[in-house]
Design an enzyme around this catalytic site. Structure first.
Site, mmCIF file in Angstrom:
data_model
loop_
_atom_site.group_PDB
_atom_site.id
_atom_site.type_symbol
_atom_site.label_atom_id
_atom_site.label_comp_id
_atom_site.label_asym_id
_atom_site.label_seq_id
_atom_site.Cartn_x
_atom_site.Cartn_y
_atom_site.Cartn_z
ATOM 1 N N GLY A 109 1.144 -1.074 -0.175
ATOM 2 C CA GLY A 109 -0.225 0.239 -0.176
ATOM 3 C C GLY A 109 0.977 0.859 0.225
ATOM 4 O O GLY A 109 1.677 1.116 -0.344
ATOM 5 N N CYS A 110 0.425 2.360 0.807
ATOM 6 C CA CYS A 110 0.999 3.905 0.518
ATOM 7 C C CYS A 110 1.988 3.791 2.209
ATOM 8 O O CYS A 110 1.753 4.043 2.151
ATOM 9 C CB CYS A 110 0.041 4.654 0.072
ATOM 10 N N VAL A 111 2.724 2.531 2.300
ATOM 11 C CA VAL A 111 3.628 2.829 3.392
ATOM 12 C C VAL A 111 5.025 2.263 2.972
ATOM 13 O O VAL A 111 5.393 2.005 1.319
ATOM 14 C CB VAL A 111 3.524 2.006 4.094
ATOM 15 N N SER B 476 4.660 8.297 2.498
ATOM 16 C CA SER B 476 6.081 6.996 2.527
ATOM 17 C C SER B 476 6.936 7.436 1.062
ATOM 18 O O SER B 476 8.013 6.647 1.376
ATOM 19 C CB SER B 476 4.878 6.222 2.105
#
Lengths: 111, 549
Positions: A109-111, B476
């Protein structure tokens, strides 16, 4: 898709070296994955790997960095309850590198 | 750190000089290909096979399927047909793309990126291209063309900066989305996006964070806020009958500095006594269906929000800090998942969290101590999807002003970056549009160069220490790539993290009170230990005495 050689038998890993079948995980696999990245697993590494596996067992996902640091702080003392300590053990990021050795899926994901 | 050259930044005027072109610097095989097991959940083509050396085939009738999809898409979207027809090659867009600036590869010029699709469109769908292909730059669709599409359409973050400068308003993002949708249907899906969307369908979010883990995470946050403030701030999950449903990217539950932003929303809601909830079913604001140009999948993900809102019986839907989530919500939510006639018409549908925080600050409903952010000098990175695809609030330019207003209301030190790198001409972080994956690290690092240059300039000339953002991808991407440019990852902050730092909750304990509380708790713990030790000793003594007898 690739293969990782573990003491003569090969296990299936994805493009980034994560286990395809998480149930195949053994301590030898973790050691072999680490060795492939020139990491010698110490007791400190195993503390983290074991915690990750316990957490995954219960929640079916890797813990958030915040959850991990808090838990490490509780178990190993406040001095180690921070991401600096974790990065010192797993320079590619505790979320990714440690999860890989522990046989957990990579957080996506957006990590 | 990396085996490729990291662009140099100077800190001179905040703008990267346009580089001389260097051909083929970014030739490659593109990101990891989506295997059939990931394609299946998306209803994309699965008849592909991988050879021993790891190369994937296309589906057997790939050429017909690709042209059929192209025809379908130009019929569905008049804009796409127009964009393919209307370019006059004026060159205005050529130096506006952060990926071109960072890589020097001429195929990363927006017009060249468009032409990859346009030349095939001309060959098969225009009179001139069918009969005089060479005269109009039309080419046959070959496997080499497909490989080029796959590689270069994954070097576009669909940020739309080029479209601002195009006199005809051609939107490369739409062309890039269409190209990816064609690729989806011939066996060239992108693993990063399809794997993630599969997790949304089975678990509810991009991360794959199940309900129980989410519950545990939120309980942990409640504990943390109470520990830091002495106030019990709720993080409700699946609360039926709540007024507000908060839809936020799942990174807010997991990553830093995202989670600090989530704590900020919760504190604001707490102070306003807003009855809110998160949903485990729709625990994701992100909608990667947009990135890969799949209307069907984008709709399926958006409908989860509708279902959650109906199921929980909420009256309002509020979005947290996520760039493309807000784009999808602001621009398409009603057509994708509407009508929302069951929500309270007094509030915008949907509403951005800044549309709650900013009015509350203006009306003095939040107690703020700005000095609590005095250790930082802030600047703000406008996220592309919000800046060029949406508005926030009711005034023109609200998407630029509201985040800045909020930052300035909670921080004493704020400086904007060079005006050619912010607001409607903002540079993308370099990781948007489905590019935020480790296999695309080189393009991510190089694409960040224009933003890094702008940041460096205010760092050196204005003492900026931190950059705030309102998008999970930006946060991020930056925490990952800025170390390559000599910054440190903790220089990136969430806007609501700044609010969280400065807000003084009703009943919040002072530092002295917190210290006293902690000391009392420690004393209690020690006393309990002593008592236990004493009891154990007594028990042992009694046992020993009994044994002696």
């Amino acid at each position: 898709m690739g293969m990782l050689d573990v003491n003569g038998t090969s296990v299936e890993v994805d493009e980034e070296g994560y286990l395809e079948d998480l149930s195949e995980w053994t301590e030898e696999i973790a050691t072999a994955m680490a060795a492939a990245e020139d990491v010698d697993l110490s007791e400190e590494h195993w503390d983290i790997i074991n915690f990750l596996r316990e957490y995954y067992e219960e929640y079916q996902i890797a813990p958030a960095v915040r959850v991990l640091t808090k838990a490490v702080g509780k178990r190993l003392g406040k001095a180690k309850g921070n991401s600096k300590y974790l990065y010192s053990l797993f320079p590619y990021g505790p979320g990714k590198q440690a999860c890989k050795y522990a046989g957990l899926p990579k957080p996506t994901g957006c990590v | 750190m990396a085996d490729y050259e990291i662009p140099k930044i100077t800190g001179e005027d905040g703008i990267v000089d346009v580089p001389k072109i260097v051909k083929d610097t970014m030739v490659g095989s593109g990101p990891w290909i989506s295997a059939p097991k990931f394609q299946k959940d998306m209803h994309f083509a699965t008849e592909i096979e991988q050879s021993e050396d790891g190369k994937w085939t296309l589906i057997p009738n790939w050429k017909e399927a690709a042209l059929e999809k192209m025809d379908d898409l130009r019929g569905r979207y008049r804009s796409l047909q127009l964009f393919l027809d209307i370019c006059v090659k004026c060159g205005s867009c050529t130096d506006k793309c952060h990926y071109f600036i960072g890589t020097k590869d001429p195929k990363n010029m927006p017009v060249a990126r468009q032409d990859l699709l346009r030349k095939v469109y001309r060959r098969y769908f225009t009179f001139a291209g069918k009969y005089f292909p060479k005269l109009v730059g039309a080419t046959d669709l070959t496997e080499e063309v497909i490989d080029d599409w796959y590689n270069y359409y994954h070097q576009c973050s669909q940020c739309r900066r080029c479209s601002v400068f195009c006199p005809y308003g051609i939107d490369t993002a739409e062309i890039s989305m269409a190209a990816r949708e064609i690729l989806n249907h011939i066996g060239r899906g992108q693993k990063y996006c399809t794997q993630i969307m599969g997790k949304v369908y089975t678990i509810g979010n991009n991360l794959g964070l199940p309900q129980r883990a989410l519950e545990d995470t939120l309980e942990g946050l409640e504990e943390d806020v109470e520990e830091e403030t002495g106030v019990k701030v709720a993080f409700p999950l699946d609360k039926k009958g709540a007024e507000v449903l908060l839809i936020t990217p799942s990174a807010d539950f997991f990553a830093e500095p995202h989670v600090d932003g989530l704590m900020g929303y919760a504190k604001v809601f707490h102070e306003l006594e807003l009855d809110w909830t998160l949903s485990s079913y729709a625990s994701e604001g992100a909608n990667f269906g947009m990135f890969i140009g799949s209307y069907e999948n984008m709709r399926k993900i958006a409908l989860r929000i509708r279902h959650a809102a109906l199921d929980l019986g909420v009256k309002r839907i509020v979005f947290g800090e996520c760039g493309h989530a807000w784009r999808v919500a602001y621009s398409f939510l009603n057509t994708l998942a509407g009508p929302f006639d069951f929500l309270d018409p007094k509030y915008p549908v949907p509403q951005h969290v800044l549309e709650i925080t900013w009015p509350a600050l203006q009306e003095g409903k939040l107690t703020i101590d700005k000095s609590l952010n005095d250790d930082m000098t802030l600047t703000f990175h406008d996220s592309c999807n919000i800046a060029r695809g949406t508005n926030i609030g009711t005034e023109v330019g609200g998407q630029f002003d509201l985040p800045r207003n909020v930052i300035k209301a909670v921080c004493n030190n704020y400086v904007d970056m060079n005006q050619d790198a912010i607001k409607d001409v903002t540079f993308c972080c370099g990781g948007g549009g489905g590019i935020l994956t480790d296999d695309l690290m080189e393009i991510r690092i190089k694409g960040a160069q224009p933003r890094m240059e702008a940041l460096k300039e205010v760092t050196e000339n204005n003492g900026v220490t931190h950059m705030a953002a309102i998008c999970a991808i930006c946060k991020s991407q930056f925490t990952k790539v800025i170390p390559y440019y000599g910054f440190s990852m903790d220089q990136i902050v969430s806007v609501h993290q700044l609010v969280s730092n400065a807000i003084v909750l009703k009943g919040q304990l002072t530092e002295e009170e917190l210290e006293a509380r902690d000391a009392a708790e420690e004393a209690e713990r020690v006393a309990e230990m002593e008592a236990r030790k004493k009891a154990a000793a007594e028990k042992k003594a009694a046992k020993d005495a009994a044994e002696k007898k």
